[in-house]
Design a protein around this motif. Structure first.
Motif, mmCIF file in Angstrom:
data_model
loop_
_atom_site.group_PDB
_atom_site.id
_atom_site.type_symbol
_atom_site.label_atom_id
_atom_site.label_comp_id
_atom_site.label_asym_id
_atom_site.label_seq_id
_atom_site.Cartn_x
_atom_site.Cartn_y
_atom_site.Cartn_z
ATOM 1 N N PRO A 1 0.821 -1.219 0.000
ATOM 2 C CA PRO A 1 0.000 0.000 0.000
ATOM 3 C C PRO A 1 0.849 1.261 0.000
ATOM 4 O O PRO A 1 0.563 2.198 -0.738
ATOM 5 N N ALA B 1 0.518 4.108 -2.929
ATOM 6 C CA ALA B 1 -0.432 5.117 -2.438
ATOM 7 C C ALA B 1 -0.515 6.333 -3.352
ATOM 8 O O ALA B 1 -1.578 6.925 -3.526
ATOM 9 N N HIS C 1 -0.697 6.551 -6.386
ATOM 10 C CA HIS C 1 -1.622 6.393 -7.517
ATOM 11 C C HIS C 1 -3.084 6.361 -7.077
ATOM 12 O O HIS C 1 -3.978 6.313 -7.917
ATOM 13 N N MET C 2 -3.303 6.341 -5.769
ATOM 14 C CA MET C 2 -4.666 6.159 -5.270
ATOM 15 C C MET C 2 -5.337 7.501 -5.037
ATOM 16 O O MET C 2 -5.590 7.901 -3.889
ATOM 17 N N HIS C 3 -5.609 8.189 -6.091
ATOM 18 C CA HIS C 3 -6.291 9.479 -5.946
ATOM 19 C C HIS C 3 -7.135 9.721 -7.194
ATOM 20 O O HIS C 3 -7.093 8.956 -8.147
ATOM 21 N N PRO D 1 -8.872 4.380 -10.637
ATOM 22 C CA PRO D 1 -8.164 3.171 -10.200
ATOM 23 C C PRO D 1 -9.143 1.993 -10.103
ATOM 24 O O PRO D 1 -10.152 2.086 -9.391
ATOM 25 N N ILE E 1 -5.659 -3.526 -8.780
ATOM 26 C CA ILE E 1 -4.264 -3.658 -8.359
ATOM 27 C C ILE E 1 -3.818 -5.046 -8.795
ATOM 28 O O ILE E 1 -4.520 -6.037 -8.562
ATOM 29 N N TYR F 1 -6.717 -3.481 0.878
ATOM 30 C CA TYR F 1 -6.439 -2.133 0.368
ATOM 31 C C TYR F 1 -7.227 -1.881 -0.919
ATOM 32 O O TYR F 1 -7.857 -0.830 -1.087
ATOM 33 N N ALA F 2 -7.194 -2.853 -1.804
ATOM 34 C CA ALA F 2 -7.945 -2.732 -3.062
ATOM 35 C C ALA F 2 -9.438 -2.603 -2.777
ATOM 36 O O ALA F 2 -10.104 -1.676 -3.263
ATOM 37 N N HIS G 1 -10.980 0.540 -1.529
ATOM 38 C CA HIS G 1 -11.077 1.610 -2.528
ATOM 39 C C HIS G 1 -12.030 1.234 -3.660
ATOM 40 O O HIS G 1 -12.021 1.871 -4.729
#
Lengths: 346, 346, 346, 346
Positions: free
Chosen positions: C116, C120, C122-124, C134, C137, C160-161, C164
């Motif tokens: 993660p 991180a 890329h997670m926006h 996104p 993953i 984590y995936a 989101h």
């Protein structure tokens, strides 16, 4: 109340001279899809500006200009190399991949500009069928961080691309701001510096909508008219895009607009420097100012002025000026910011 | 000299009321990409016109409206079924296939309109993995041959599509001409007749550029905002598209424009009927007249008036009228045609 | 002379038990495209191995397994997040972009594994139409650098995936090597650890060709049979892929093959450690050994043994063992390498 | 019980000589992805069969052979012209559109073969940007209806294509059956007749899986290795496809298999002619027999023999023979059919 702000140069309206031009070309019938006299004139103006081999195709959006222009010089097995901050990487919702089929490879940069050293790690696998073949290097002028490539830097990138059998693409959504910043004619840092394909932007500098895909060397535009049509970007009433460019170049309207926007960014920079706790993160070379400020302050400011977070991890914000930004806008914004910063530090 | 002609309704200019609206919305800053008050108003007007569940997305071209709207309700393994004469088959340079990935299946029609009987041969292979799955039936209203579907015909097509688990798409590049022809509000022959996705055209009826993709049932537009952006059709200065639609619906400007165009087509039809040797091939129900004339005559006429060959194998030509066609245009055109026909028959 | 080498586990041949199976299923006619009893048996075996909700689809190549499996759970406006070293980034010639339309975002990793924290950045941009959303993953097990994710690490990535709204894809081209390394059944570190879509590889572990796309949760495979067919990966004589998997699982052939390959890598690691000047760069957890050696030495070794440069900038080379690597292969290779290193250091 | 049947030549197994070849090439390591000696030999054999300029690329499926081969000679704005019955239109789930981006245009044919006259209506719009540009004519040899193009017919189609600046593609999924039917070497009706790109099938004539994309003229295969890889069709253990072709050509195995299949179709035709109420709809020129029989009879027959409905609207069924069809199969099938027909007519 309509807020004024610093969100983007596309939040501004259309310059009155552009508006007048619509009326000037509105009379009677002309053939659709670009076979009209205004479009022919506009194409001629582009050849004057960028060189006699220029082939120009008008489209509606900057995303389309980038994506379709690159489509023209790639096959789907190519890769595109750009800055991590590039519009085509961050802000086009994957349009480059969807439409070109190409892989986009990026490198982090300190200032939105790439160099051979920064992208060297992507320059491998040539001839190896497992690996997408590097096909295009794309640079943005002015960059998404408001910085501007020098002629020499562009030449270097062009030479680097060409020595690898690749093309150099320039995303010129803010090309006028760069030209004014460099104090150079367009041609000197595009065609003459080795750029192959150019997205020439108009929308962000006072036009209503209108971008021009410019192929700067003979042969590159072969078949492109089909790409534009299949790309859903062939305007039926083309004269209304062409006319905007006629007005844009007439009497150097583009210089007027871009000079003003750049000057306002410079003024904004000066004022921000006087506010304690504000960090300016990038040299201000065109019409964008990047600042770090506390998130709580930014939130308060956004109630009065619309602008964007640039990097939520670092509390960096982007402030853009435009052809219609006023000194009063800047005075008021910085006055309020100063107050909020002071209040926050208590 | 700029020729007037009958080539296409997009050879006409922009209606003055639309032009005025540009000025009305040009003041100050508004947020880009559609989060502005004009766009919200325009969206509301569409809900009034087409029903409260309508989700509307503005784009620049009719091709984009068709292709993206269909993308919203398909996956790449679907097929699209349409008339052989459909714009999406003949005039979009393969954009539907390129962007949706779907196969387009067509049927010949006598008049540009399809029926269950005409397309039944494509309705097979459901659930069979080797065969593209029929996903969308697309009809054009008014059709590319100037004919108009009745409400009942549309209902029938919607029922046919839905009973097969498919969607009904309507290409409404000339929807206003159809509405005037039917003397019905838009909603009655779109939403209320079972249409799922609609390309609502403005450009051909007096706007500068502007098409609206309308999802007429809840849930259909999920994720569509990404499709539009990835489809390179998200306008940054959106207010200038929205504003056109505001003017278009205000005071029924659309009726004024479309009624006039249709009336001019009707007058043209009458005049042509009086010319010996000219065959009108389609009922004139909107703003297009299809005629067979000798190629040598057509060539001569094209020196004075721009219009298109429709079918080079049968010497069929298409004559389109528009919001700005004048009675004088028709008088002069038919007068000259009569002369040329007489000369040719000697 | 056919050289033996350490280039890739796919340079090895087919295990004799797999070969025998071809003969066992070769009699008579069976329905093509997977509606045969062998394929049904193979599907049942996968359900036993991975859980009763598993939906499995056989394809020919690892690239196809990755690309099509991901297509099944994405739309073109999604982005895929993976390690910079991921096969889908480096070795599939842009197939993911071309076929899914998605953007691939990568992060550098020290060991081929992502966390993660590493991804991180890329997670926006969730919900922001300008930015690819996104969607997936992707992790590789065993990784392209020979390292193996623990169950806990996979669980973390899955959580984590999912938190989101994303899916977790696992590229299991060398899944058997990972299972042997972890000493765990497949299910424990795939389905039970939260993986949604799995590329289950067979080719690199003794099969002729054959990869299985496994959807591990109900509903994920809807419409997938069309994706496989449109993806050109539906085998007409499917029984010959299915049969390989039958043999693969029977009597734990896969364990036999993968255990051997891993053991040979371990032996190779031991021998290399004894050679002065050779640096092993990664923990050896499956069947790959990564070493830095002088390029001049590598060149000489390549005259006798085929293997690949991993990173031309750092003189890193990859040595892969396989089900048929012999102790003698390793003895000879390391003996020669020792000689060449000694000669080079003179 | 495994039913024998007439569903497809791909329901048959693998010829024993092919099976033996797998064992012959299974020893030791060879480089993956086609850089092995068996693949080089196989490529040489293709040059012997089709001419010295032949560039050959192996893939797994017939769909991939068609789609990728055509990709090699088109851009997305092209159109492909084929028979309505073409495999690429009916049986590839839209793979041509999805992968090439091209529009597929078809014409109805009486016998699965197209002629210039039949496709002339698609040959227009050259140079017109609104219309997909005709790029490839695709013919199938033997056709999907079992008919075979003569050399002269192929020459005519090649000339027609070339005179319009287009390429001639041949789908040769059953090329061996056509060669045997014509009693001609492959080259005479492919390369020498003007074909540009050929899908050379092996799977339907005794191989396990293996198709060859053959570019028959210099320059056509430029960049194709990337298309194959990006098309997910590059076999890692390539030797096992190549080896099949080595066995296929050695001792004319292909002739043995195809001659037998064709002879069985001929025998089947003879027997069917003797059954009252059965209509044979196509000349039997290769290994397919097309018959009209009552649906109720077909349903009963399908309980014992697997075969496909060809046209549900006309009760037409397809019966395919293969390299392993026996005279007994035909005797039993026709005996039973005769009984069922008699019972149905009571």
């Amino acid at each position: 109340m309509i807020k004024r702000g610093f969100a983007s140069d596309n939040n501004a309206g259309v310059h009155p001279d552009i508006m007048k031009e619509f009326l000037a070309v509105n009379e009677g019938h002309v053939v659709g899809y670009g076979a009209d006299p205004y479009t022919e004139q506009a194409r001629e103006v582009f050849r004057e500006q960028l060189g006699p081999d220029t082939e120009v195709f008008f489209v509606f959006t900057g995303t389309a200009a980038n994506v379709l222009g690159i489509t023209g010089v790639t096959r789907s097995w190519n890769s595109l190399i750009a800055a991590e901050t590039a519009h085509l990487q961050q802000d086009e919702c994957g349009a480059p991949e969807k439409f070109t089929g190409c892989k986009v490879l990026t490198s982090e940069t300190p200032d939105g500009k790439i160099t051979p050293a920064l992208i060297a790690r992507h320059m491998h696998g040539f001839g190896f069928e497992h690996h997408p073949q590097p096909g295009v290097i794309s640079i943005t002028q002015a960059s998404e961080m408001g910085t501007v490539y020098t002629v020499e830097e562009i030449r270097t990138m062009a030479g680097y691309a060409h020595s690898h059998g690749m093309y150099l693409h320039m995303d010129g959504a803010r090309l006028a701001n760069a030209a004014v910043s460099l104090n150079l004619p367009f041609r000197s840092f595009t065609t003459d510096a080795g750029v192959d394909v150019l997205s020439f932007g108009g929308t962000k500098n006072g036009m209503m909508m209108g971008e021009a895909i410019c192929f700067l060397k003979p042969g590159l535009s072969e078949g492109f008219k089909y790409i534009r049509k299949q790309g859903m970007q062939l305007a039926s009433k083309m004269r209304y895009i062409s006319a905007q460019f006629l007005a844009y170049f007439r009497n150097d309207l583009w210089i007027l607009c871009a000079s003003h926007a750049n000057a306002m960014a410079s003024m904004l920079e000066d004022k921000l420097k006087g506010i304690s706790g504000i960090t300016i993160t990038q040299p201000v070379q065109s019409n964008g100012v990047f600042v770090i400020m506390p998130d709580v302050v930014a939130e308060k400011m956004m109630k009065h002025y619309f602008f964007y977070s640039w990097n939520e991890f670092t509390s960096e914000y982007r402030l853009m000026t435009s052809w219609d930004t006023t000194e009063e806008d800047i005075e008021r914004f910085t006055f309020l910011l100063k107050q909020e910063m002071a209040a926050a530090s208590l």
